[in-house]
Design a protein around this motif. Sequence first.
Motif, PDB file in Angstrom:
ATOM      1  N   TRP A  30      10.311  -1.391  -9.670  1.00 16.25           N
ATOM      2  CA  TRP A  30      10.262  -2.724 -10.240  1.00 16.25           C
ATOM      3  C   TRP A  30      10.361  -3.656  -9.049  1.00 16.25           C
ATOM      4  N   VAL A  31       9.345  -4.483  -8.878  1.00 16.64           N
ATOM      5  CA  VAL A  31       9.273  -5.341  -7.696  1.00 16.64           C
ATOM      6  C   VAL A  31       9.174  -6.798  -8.138  1.00 16.64           C
ATOM      7  N   THR A  32      10.012  -7.651  -7.563  1.00 19.96           N
ATOM      8  CA  THR A  32       9.930  -9.085  -7.810  1.00 19.96           C
ATOM      9  C   THR A  32       9.137  -9.695  -6.669  1.00 19.96           C
ATOM     10  N   PHE A  33       7.939 -10.189  -7.016  1.00 18.45           N
ATOM     11  CA  PHE A  33       7.038 -10.792  -6.028  1.00 18.45           C
ATOM     12  C   PHE A  33       7.222 -12.303  -6.007  1.00 18.45           C
ATOM     13  N   ILE A  34       7.082 -12.892  -4.838  1.00 16.70           N
ATOM     14  CA  ILE A  34       7.248 -14.335  -4.673  1.00 16.70           C
ATOM     15  C   ILE A  34       6.244 -15.087  -5.535  1.00 16.70           C
ATOM     16  N   GLU A  35       5.004 -14.649  -5.525  1.00 18.33           N
ATOM     17  CA  GLU A  35       3.947 -15.364  -6.233  1.00 18.33           C
ATOM     18  C   GLU A  35       3.870 -15.026  -7.717  1.00 18.33           C
ATOM     19  N   SER A  36       4.019 -13.757  -8.084  1.00 21.62           N
ATOM     20  CA  SER A  36       3.710 -13.353  -9.459  1.00 21.62           C
ATOM     21  C   SER A  36       4.909 -12.889 -10.275  1.00 21.62           C
ATOM     22  N   GLY A  37       6.103 -12.917  -9.708  1.00 18.23           N
ATOM     23  CA  GLY A  37       7.284 -12.512 -10.465  1.00 18.23           C
ATOM     24  C   GLY A  37       7.439 -11.005 -10.540  1.00 18.23           C
ATOM     25  N   LEU A  38       8.069 -10.521 -11.599  1.00 18.17           N
ATOM     26  CA  LEU A  38       8.394  -9.108 -11.743  1.00 18.17           C
ATOM     27  C   LEU A  38       7.166  -8.295 -12.147  1.00 18.17           C
TER      28      LEU A  38
END
Length: 177
Positions: A30-38
């Motif tokens: 599960w990755v939280t990305f700066i641009e697109s969220g989780l």
Amino acid sequence: MATLLGIGSRIKHDELGAGVITNVTSKHYWVTFIESGLETLDLDTDFEVIEAVEDEVDTISFYEVEKTFRGLLKHYSDISEVIPLADKWKGGSITLNPADPSLSNKEIPIDTFFHKIVMVRDRIRVMEQKINASKNLDDQEKIDLQQYITRIYGSLTTFNVLFKNSSQNFKGESKKK
């Protein structure tokens, strides 16, 4: 099989950008990305590892993930922190009275006015960062522009009365004796 990345590992995905692993399951990150969220990614998804954390599966708190994510957002964007208005001004208004009595007054909610002041401050900070990071300006030009910015902050100190926390006040040039 490659080493399993732990919670807190930083990655860069070709399409989704920079992110932080916030949870690991038997099949997914599960990755939280700066641009697109989780987003969830299969464990074998192709991405660049910026900083690996090992043996950190289910041992990091949500607070630590949130703190890391907030730090990433602050570093890679111009999103501002929440700045509270001093309690005594909440629900108040500012009235502008023209000298000509035939003209009507203008009343502005203090919350709206304060938000605009904070936006000005945030934009000045972004401009300051861009000046300091500029490759097109020499050191003397950066110093000159920084002095103008310091004077702008000094001009805005009048509005410090609106801030709840004095640590968030505008600060201009200090008088040295």
